[in-house]
Each structure stands twice: as structure tokens, then as C-alpha cells.
Design a protein around this motif. Structure first.
Motif, PDB file in Angstrom:
ATOM      1  N   ARG A 114       0.821  -1.204   0.000  1.00 25.57           N
ATOM      2  CA  ARG A 114       0.000   0.000   0.000  1.00 25.57           C
ATOM      3  C   ARG A 114       0.861   1.263   0.000  1.00 25.57           C
ATOM      4  NH1 ARG A 114      -4.395   2.602   3.682  1.00 25.57           N
ATOM      5  NH2 ARG A 114      -2.562   3.252   4.777  1.00 25.57           N
ATOM      6  N   VAL A 115       0.801   1.985  -1.107  1.00 24.46           N
ATOM      7  CA  VAL A 115       1.470   3.277  -1.245  1.00 24.46           C
ATOM      8  C   VAL A 115       0.744   4.015  -2.369  1.00 24.46           C
ATOM      9  CG1 VAL A 115       3.248   2.509  -2.896  1.00 24.46           C
ATOM     10  CG2 VAL A 115       3.738   4.433  -1.377  1.00 24.46           C
ATOM     11  N   GLU A 171       2.729   9.516  -2.743  1.00 21.85           N
ATOM     12  CA  GLU A 171       3.811   9.130  -1.831  1.00 21.85           C
ATOM     13  C   GLU A 171       5.053   8.729  -2.620  1.00 21.85           C
ATOM     14  OE1 GLU A 171       1.702   7.357   2.145  1.00 21.85           O
ATOM     15  OE2 GLU A 171       1.405   6.222   0.275  1.00 21.85           O
ATOM     16  N   ARG A 215      12.042   7.716   7.224  1.00 17.12           N
ATOM     17  CA  ARG A 215      11.591   9.040   7.672  1.00 17.12           C
ATOM     18  C   ARG A 215      10.223   9.411   7.126  1.00 17.12           C
ATOM     19  NH1 ARG A 215      16.672  10.937   6.194  1.00 17.12           N
ATOM     20  NH2 ARG A 215      15.744  11.969   4.401  1.00 17.12           N
ATOM     21  N   GLU A 216       9.918   8.969   5.914  1.00 15.50           N
ATOM     22  CA  GLU A 216       8.763   9.480   5.183  1.00 15.50           C
ATOM     23  C   GLU A 216       7.525   8.584   5.189  1.00 15.50           C
ATOM     24  OE1 GLU A 216       8.602  12.535   3.660  1.00 15.50           O
ATOM     25  OE2 GLU A 216      10.589  12.965   4.480  1.00 15.50           O
ATOM     26  N   LEU A 217       7.687   7.310   5.510  1.00 16.94           N
ATOM     27  CA  LEU A 217       6.569   6.369   5.371  1.00 16.94           C
ATOM     28  C   LEU A 217       6.297   5.614   6.667  1.00 16.94           C
ATOM     29  CD1 LEU A 217       7.515   4.806   1.917  1.00 16.94           C
ATOM     30  CD2 LEU A 217       5.723   6.511   2.350  1.00 16.94           C
ATOM     31  N   GLU A 218       5.122   5.018   6.727  1.00 15.41           N
ATOM     32  CA  GLU A 218       4.799   4.118   7.828  1.00 15.41           C
ATOM     33  C   GLU A 218       5.786   2.951   7.797  1.00 15.41           C
ATOM     34  OE1 GLU A 218       2.444   4.513  10.178  1.00 15.41           O
ATOM     35  OE2 GLU A 218       2.094   6.496   9.312  1.00 15.41           O
ATOM     36  N   PRO A 219       6.132   2.390   8.959  1.00 19.46           N
ATOM     37  CA  PRO A 219       7.144   1.320   9.006  1.00 19.46           C
ATOM     38  C   PRO A 219       6.878   0.142   8.074  1.00 19.46           C
ATOM     39  CG  PRO A 219       6.717   2.117  11.210  1.00 19.46           C
ATOM     40  CD  PRO A 219       5.701   2.790  10.311  1.00 19.46           C
ATOM     41  N   ALA A 220       5.652  -0.336   7.987  1.00 21.96           N
ATOM     42  CA  ALA A 220       5.372  -1.507   7.133  1.00 21.96           C
ATOM     43  C   ALA A 220       5.584  -1.172   5.660  1.00 21.96           C
ATOM     44  CB  ALA A 220       3.950  -2.005   7.359  1.00 21.96           C
ATOM     45  N   THR A 221       5.170   0.009   5.251  1.00 23.35           N
ATOM     46  CA  THR A 221       5.352   0.422   3.857  1.00 23.35           C
ATOM     47  C   THR A 221       6.833   0.627   3.562  1.00 23.35           C
ATOM     48  OG1 THR A 221       3.176   1.467   3.877  1.00 23.35           O
ATOM     49  CG2 THR A 221       4.680   2.111   2.102  1.00 23.35           C
TER      50      THR A 221
END
Length: 135
Positions: A9-10, A14, A96-102
Motif C-alpha cells: 500500500r502506497v 507518496e 523518515r517518510e513512510l509508515e514502518p510496514a510500507t
């Protein structure tokens, strides 16, 4: 024909943001910045092309037409050892920019692509006797 689901999911926005932040970091990097500056004269066009690459690789958008291996081979000054620095910088931007799983999923994909690129360059960049040129 049904479209393939994204690898993870991105959003396209993003992807664009990651590419922009990453290439800002590349331009400031003491080792990678000069290598890229030798080849990239139009940063917005380059970033758009690379964002298309990632949208193709992640979202299956078919928005990229190119041959990254050939581009890196033709550049002449890209060495296999540079991929470690590239991946470290890319991983830092993702974290820095995304949720950890993504970030983790995208990092895994980038590392898999990086291994293929490194392998392709090592196989074609050898010293006499077939010894790999690692730097």
C-alpha cells in the motif's frame, strides 16, 4: 483483464514525494552526488522517470519505459560498491517518510532490485582473470 493489486500500500503521491526527497539527498551526498550530476541535467525529468519506474514496480501502472541496467552500464562511472550507499540513503528516506510496514516493503523491493543491478554490473565489470571489480 483484471489489474494486478499493488505489491504494497502506497499512493502515487507518496512515490513522487519519496523520489523527490531521495534525489534531494542524492544531490547533497558527497560520493553519489557528483556521479549523478555527471549524468542528470534535468532533475525534474529524471525524478518523473524514476517515479514512473517505482509506480510500475509497485503499482503495476506501466508508466515506465526504460532499461535501468543498460543505463547504469553505459554511464561508465557507476561501480557496484555504490549501491550500498544508494540503498542506505534510500532506506533512511523511506524510514523518515513512510509508515514502518510500507517502508520495510519498499526497502525489500529496492534491495532485491539493487542485488540484480549489482550482479549485472559485477559480471560485466571485471579485472583480468575474471576477478570482480568491487569499487
Amino acid at each position: 483483464m483484471t489489474a494486478l493489486p499493488p505489491r504494497f500500500r502506497v499512493t502515487p503521491e507518496e512515490i513522487d514525494r519519496i523520489v523527490a526527497v531521495f534525489y534531494a539527498a542524492i544531490r547533497a551526498h558527497p560520493g553519489l552526488g557528483p556521479v549523478f550530476a555527471t549524468h542528470v541535467t534535468d532533475w525534474p525529468a529524471h525524478e518523473a522517470k524514476i517515479a514512473g519506474f517505482w509506480r510500475n514496480a509497485i503499482l503495476y501502472e506501466r508508466s515506465y519505459d526504460g532499461n535501468p541496467m543498460e543505463v547504469h552500464r553505459r554511464a561508465g562511472n557507476v561501480r557496484p560498491g555504490m549501491f550500498d550507499a544508494w540503498l542506505e540513503l534510500f532506506d533512511a528516506v523511506l524510514a523518515r517518510e513512510l509508515e514502518p510496514a510500507t517502508a520495510a516493503a519498499w526497502s525489500a523491493l529496492a534491495h532485491r532490485i539493487g542485488r540484480g543491478m549489482r550482479y549485472g554490473l559485477v559480471e560485466t565489470a571485471t579485472l583480468p582473470g575474471g576477478v570482480p571489480r568491487l569499487v
